[in-house]
Design a protein around this motif. Structure first.
Motif, PDB file in Angstrom:
ATOM      1  N   TRP A 155       1.062  -1.269   0.067  1.00 51.12           N
ATOM      2  CA  TRP A 155       0.029   0.075   0.088  1.00 51.12           C
ATOM      3  C   TRP A 155       0.757   1.318  -0.091  1.00 51.12           C
ATOM      4  CZ3 TRP A 155      -4.304  -1.549   4.014  1.00 51.12           C
ATOM      5  CH2 TRP A 155      -5.294  -2.296   3.601  1.00 51.12           C
ATOM      6  N   GLU A 168       0.191   3.516   3.368  1.00 55.05           N
ATOM      7  CA  GLU A 168      -0.919   3.482   3.791  1.00 55.05           C
ATOM      8  C   GLU A 168      -0.973   2.389   5.040  1.00 55.05           C
ATOM      9  OE1 GLU A 168      -4.341   4.408   1.803  1.00 55.05           O
ATOM     10  OE2 GLU A 168      -5.747   3.746   3.174  1.00 55.05           O
ATOM     11  N   ARG A 169      -1.341   2.514   6.051  1.00 52.44           N
ATOM     12  CA  ARG A 169      -1.391   1.415   7.343  1.00 52.44           C
ATOM     13  C   ARG A 169       0.299   0.701   7.215  1.00 52.44           C
ATOM     14  NH1 ARG A 169      -5.550   3.802   9.547  1.00 52.44           N
ATOM     15  NH2 ARG A 169      -7.178   3.956   8.202  1.00 52.44           N
ATOM     16  N   ASN A 211      -5.609   2.287  -2.926  1.00 49.61           N
ATOM     17  CA  ASN A 211      -6.424   3.716  -2.950  1.00 49.61           C
ATOM     18  C   ASN A 211      -5.293   4.537  -3.919  1.00 49.61           C
ATOM     19  OD1 ASN A 211      -8.238   3.140  -1.150  1.00 49.61           O
ATOM     20  ND2 ASN A 211      -7.115   3.981   0.584  1.00 49.61           N
ATOM     21  N   LYS A 290      -9.288  -1.548  -6.581  1.00 51.82           N
ATOM     22  CA  LYS A 290     -10.254  -1.205  -5.474  1.00 51.82           C
ATOM     23  C   LYS A 290     -11.243  -0.123  -5.976  1.00 51.82           C
ATOM     24  CE  LYS A 290     -10.415   1.031  -0.992  1.00 51.82           C
ATOM     25  NZ  LYS A 290      -9.633   1.477   0.223  1.00 51.82           N
ATOM     26  N   GLU A 294     -14.690   3.170  -0.281  1.00 47.36           N
ATOM     27  CA  GLU A 294     -14.042   4.194   0.195  1.00 47.36           C
ATOM     28  C   GLU A 294     -13.463   5.509  -0.578  1.00 47.36           C
ATOM     29  OE1 GLU A 294     -11.076   1.908   2.671  1.00 47.36           O
ATOM     30  OE2 GLU A 294     -12.273   1.615   4.123  1.00 47.36           O
ATOM     31  N   ARG A 327     -10.848  -6.248  -6.263  1.00 50.46           N
ATOM     32  CA  ARG A 327     -11.124  -6.425  -4.552  1.00 50.46           C
ATOM     33  C   ARG A 327     -12.669  -6.461  -4.604  1.00 50.46           C
ATOM     34  NH1 ARG A 327      -9.065  -2.696  -1.032  1.00 50.46           N
ATOM     35  NH2 ARG A 327      -8.128  -4.512   0.434  1.00 50.46           N
ATOM     36  N   LYS A 368     -11.316 -10.162   1.152  1.00 46.88           N
ATOM     37  CA  LYS A 368     -10.848 -10.030   2.369  1.00 46.88           C
ATOM     38  C   LYS A 368     -11.450 -11.163   3.371  1.00 46.88           C
ATOM     39  CE  LYS A 368      -9.869  -5.084   3.124  1.00 46.88           C
ATOM     40  NZ  LYS A 368      -9.902  -3.919   3.948  1.00 46.88           N
ATOM     41  N   ASP A 373     -13.438  -6.239   8.265  1.00 49.13           N
ATOM     42  CA  ASP A 373     -11.904  -5.446   7.920  1.00 49.13           C
ATOM     43  C   ASP A 373     -10.902  -6.024   8.832  1.00 49.13           C
ATOM     44  OD1 ASP A 373     -10.443  -3.536   6.905  1.00 49.13           O
ATOM     45  OD2 ASP A 373     -11.459  -2.047   7.291  1.00 49.13           O
ATOM     46  N   GLU A 401      -2.491  -3.478  10.916  1.00 48.12           N
ATOM     47  CA  GLU A 401      -3.387  -2.281  11.177  1.00 48.12           C
ATOM     48  C   GLU A 401      -4.289  -2.562  12.539  1.00 48.12           C
ATOM     49  OE1 GLU A 401      -6.049  -1.572   8.061  1.00 48.12           O
ATOM     50  OE2 GLU A 401      -7.036  -0.117   9.036  1.00 48.12           O
TER      51      GLU A 401
HETATM   52  O1  GCW Z   1      -8.800  -1.348   6.622  1.00 48.41           O
HETATM   53  C1  GCW Z   1      -9.044  -0.351   5.745  1.00 48.41           C
HETATM   54  C2  GCW Z   1      -8.095   0.619   5.795  1.00 48.41           C
HETATM   55  C3  GCW Z   1      -7.650   1.372   4.776  1.00 48.41           C
HETATM   56  C4  GCW Z   1      -7.524   0.592   3.460  1.00 48.41           C
HETATM   57  C5  GCW Z   1      -8.826  -0.537   3.322  1.00 48.41           C
HETATM   58  C6  GCW Z   1      -8.485  -1.250   2.094  1.00 48.41           C
HETATM   59  C7  GCW Z   1      -6.180   0.922   1.396  1.00 48.41           C
HETATM   60  O2  GCW Z   1      -8.246   1.342   6.998  1.00 48.41           O
HETATM   61  O3  GCW Z   1      -6.536   2.165   5.087  1.00 48.41           O
HETATM   62  O4  GCW Z   1      -7.132   1.173   2.264  1.00 48.41           O
HETATM   63  O5  GCW Z   1      -8.899  -0.920   4.360  1.00 48.41           O
HETATM   64  O6  GCW Z   1      -8.415  -2.486   2.664  1.00 48.41           O
HETATM   65  O7  GCW Z   1      -8.820  -0.871   0.823  1.00 48.41           O
END
Ligand code: GCW
Length: 685
Positions: A155, A168-169, A211, A290, A294, A327, A368, A373, A401
């Motif tokens: 990420w 990210e994360r 993202n 993705k 979000e 995704r 996932k 999440d 995360e």
């Molecule tokens: O858990 C969330 C995270 C986001 C992440 C999203 C994802 C990349 O907080 O930061 O974005 O999942 O998996 O797309």
């Protein structure tokens, strides 16, 4: 090898065509420099009698072998001839391992297979120190990865982004690939990383964040030379690269008026841009997407569904053998907390299950592992059992995360094993089987995880978090490996053979995921983390937010009613037996109770404890276990490198501080809600 000799045998023109063979040679030379021994290749004449290890591709003709000119036929000659005369069918990533009378022969049909074989031999030697050439046990086996696609997603952003930073994360510093808004000039660490991933069998890497921001969307076009350089870093280790792309790229990058997947101009744009990528990177793996999630753009804007969206990219990639990883993490992140009928956990199944059978064969739907999440504990996503006519990838999170952000020691392999071992239909195939392609539809998917590395000197922030990266690769190769055995390998390779270090690291890590669970959100309820950062407790942090992650605690009880009878109906997304196991309080496992049911604080668990007393007991016990971890590690001072010891100590101090904070906030919150005192009279604020 000691004073022995290694021999690398390849056919005459093979090395030029297969860059991984050069890696095998480099690895052997490195090993010889570090541990003694000599290396010969096909053209080196007379290796003599002391050959201990032979790596050969199946393209090598057994006659003549180096040294044949000499009068004596050595023992290894006969063994190599035997193997090469009838090597069997070896798929590209497999290898055959033959050991006889102190000689080890690894044969493979490609450089990648040979590299896997070499790493296997090295791992084996490190795991069993002292196991020397005199070990005369006879072995003849073929080893192959269970899972064909073993992928790590980064990420990483090229630029640093305001809220999320560069990765990210990411909890291990900046990106290994990018710095100062550009690809690094010096890719030395990326090269070491590629080597490390190759050694644990990873064969795909997603280079950038799902993202996709403006700058990163252009990796497809102006940024392509960067992708070319990174592909060259990974290729010698048998790893293909992928790019995360933005669904809106035809507009934002291409200047078209629309990104509608059914628009011929959009289709042409993707076909052209993809052809351009393959001209530059002929072994490019494909895209990761993705969409409609979000804030990321997607097909919904045009009234199209996700099969339309995924197939658009799949058709651009198909002529080149590329794959799109699409995704399934799609949900409404603008939910109204007052609305009790919308359930985020339902979203992926609601969106995707009806599309089963509509995806092209080079689409892999990346799901996932849980419906929410990456929480510390979740049920397995019902999507995994719902789409037999679709290739499915199971996505795990190596980056921590929601599991302590690499400040807490939390070894995740036991958790991943539970997920991979679950049987979505009660009997028959497991989750791992579905990803492998042994599910009802027989379609091979992938195992994917979000990486946890960065430019931190210890790679993963917490040095012990390296065990998670290692374990992911090993479980993707073989999902039946025992987490303790994998940890054992990692300790041996990382710290050597000191039995006290081994025992200490096991004592800290073996149960660390359950320890983490015990002092954080209880009984599968999830979240309760600080909004935004997702680190540390904030019990009501998300309770009135638009993110769809609620626990509904009040003076009477807690939990989310996801039953068919009285709740959101989520349990109905599972096939039998799980739809009934989870529906019924009598059979719902304690650890998922609050994920599936809203119950009174006094509800009695299968364990015999009440919900409220369970929260008190686990939270006090969890902190005590962290205190033990601190002591165990302190005793290893002087037995592991000093800088590693210092860094882990510092992280453990933070873990202890944070675990106490979790304990005190959770116990106090529960006490204030329900007023039930701790049966053991411990301090609650
Ligand atoms: O858990 C969330 C995270 C986001 C992440 C999203 C994802 C990349 O907080 O930061 O974005 O999942 O998996 O797309």
């Amino acid at each position: 090898l000691g004073t022995g000799h290694a021999l690398l045998l390849t056919a005459r023109d093979e090395t030029a065509a297969d860059p991984v063979l050069a890696t095998v040679e480099t690895e052997l030379r490195r090993a010889a420099r570090a541990h003694g021994g000599r290396l010969s290749t096909r053209t080196d004449g007379e290796p003599g009698p002391d050959v201990r290890l032979v790596l050969a591709t199946t393209a090598v003709h057994p006659q003549p072998l180096p040294g044949d000119a000499a009068a004596t036929e050595h023992a290894w000659h006969a063994l190599v001839r035997r193997v090469l005369a009838d090597p069997g069918t070896l798929p590209p990533e497999s290898f055959r391992l033959v050991r006889d009378a102190g000689v080890t022969v690894v044969a493979a049909s490609s450089g990648t297979g040979l590299l896997h074989g070499l790493h296997h031999v090295a791992r084996d030697a490190a795991a069993r120190p002292g196991r020397a050439a005199e070990d005369t046990a006879v072995t003849d086996e073929v080893r192959s990865p269970a899972q064909a696609v073993r992928m790590l997603d980064h990420w990483d952003n090229v630029d640093v982004h305001d809220v999320m930073g560069q990765v990210e994360r990411g909890y291990a510093g900046g990106s290994l690939f990018f710095a100062d808004g550009a690809l690094r000039d010096d890719l030395g660490r990326a090269e070491e990383y590629a080597r490390l991933l190759g050694s644990i069998g990873i064969n795909r890497v997603g280079l950038n964040n799902v993202n996709v921001h403006a700058r990163e969307a252009r990796l497809l076009t102006e940024g392509l030379p960067d992708v070319v350089r990174l592909a060259a870093v990974f290729r010698p280790h048998g790893i293909r690269v992928h790019l995360s792309v933005s669904f809106a790229a035809p507009m934002t990058v291409g200047g078209l008026p629309t990104a509608d997947p059914l628009d011929p101009g959009v289709q042409r744009w993707w076909a052209d841009v993809t052809a351009h990528v393959y001209r530059a990177v002929p072994d490019f793996g494909g895209y990761v997407v993705k969409a409609d999630s979000e804030g990321q753009p997607g097909p919904f804007a045009y009234g199209r569904d996700h099969a339309d969206g995924a197939n658009l990219l799949a058709r651009a990639l198909a002529p080149f053998g590329g794959t799109v990883f699409w995704r399934a993490f799609v949900y409404d992140h603008h939910q109204d907390w007052r609305d009790r009928s919308t359930d985020r956990a339902r979203a992926a199944h609601d969106h995707f299950a009806p599309l089963d059978g509509r995806f092209d064969e080079n689409v892999v739907l990346q799901v996932k592992h849980g419906p929410l999440d990456f929480q510390t504990r979740e049920a397995v996503s019902p999507v995994i059992a719902a789409m037999p006519r679709t290739r499915l990838a199971v996505e795990l999170q190596v980056t921590q995360e929601y599991t302590g952000q690499q400040r807490h020691a939390c070894y995740l392999a036991p958790w991943w094993r539970e997920i991979l071992d679950l049987r979505p239909w009660g009997e028959g195939p497991t989750v791992a089987d579905v990803a492998i392609g042994d599910g009802p539809g027989g379609r091979p998917g992938a195992l994917v995880a979000v990486s946890n590395v960065g430019d931190d000197p210890f790679w993963t922030g917490h040095p012990l978090a390296q065990a998670n990266l290692y374990a992911f690769g090993r479980l993707a190769w073989d999902p039946t490996l025992a987490p303790e055995a994998v940890l054992d390998e990692w300790v041996g390779l990382t710290f050597g053979a000191d039995p006290d270090v081994r025992a200490g690291v096991h004592a800290i890590l073996d149960d660390s995921w359950r320890t983490y669970e015990s002092y954080t959100a209880p009984l599968g309820v999830g979240f309760m983390v600080t909004p935004g950062s997702h680190y540390g407790p904030s019990v009501d942090g998300y309770e009135y937010s638009p993110w769809g992650t609620y626990h509904f605690a009040d003076r009477d009880g807690i939990g989310v009613d996801r039953t068919r009878a009285t709740g959101t109906g989520y349990t109905g997304q599972y096939p039998a037996p799980w739809r009934d196991v989870y529906e019924d309080l009598a059979t719902c496992p304690d650890e998922l109770l609050l994920f599936f049911h809203h119950v009174p604080w006094g509800h009695v668990l299968h364990s015999g404890s009440t919900v409220v007393q369970h929260v008190y007991d686990t939270h006090f016990a969890g902190v005590e276990r962290v205190e033990e971890m601190v002591g165990t590690w302190a005793a290893l001072a002087g037995r592991v490198p000093e800088d590693v010891h210092a860094r882990v100590s510092e992280r453990l101090d933070e873990q202890l501080r944070s675990a106490r904070e979790w304990r005190d906030q959770l116990t106090t919150y529960v006490f204030r809600k329900c007023g039930v005192p701790d049966a053991r009279g411990r301090r609650i604020y």
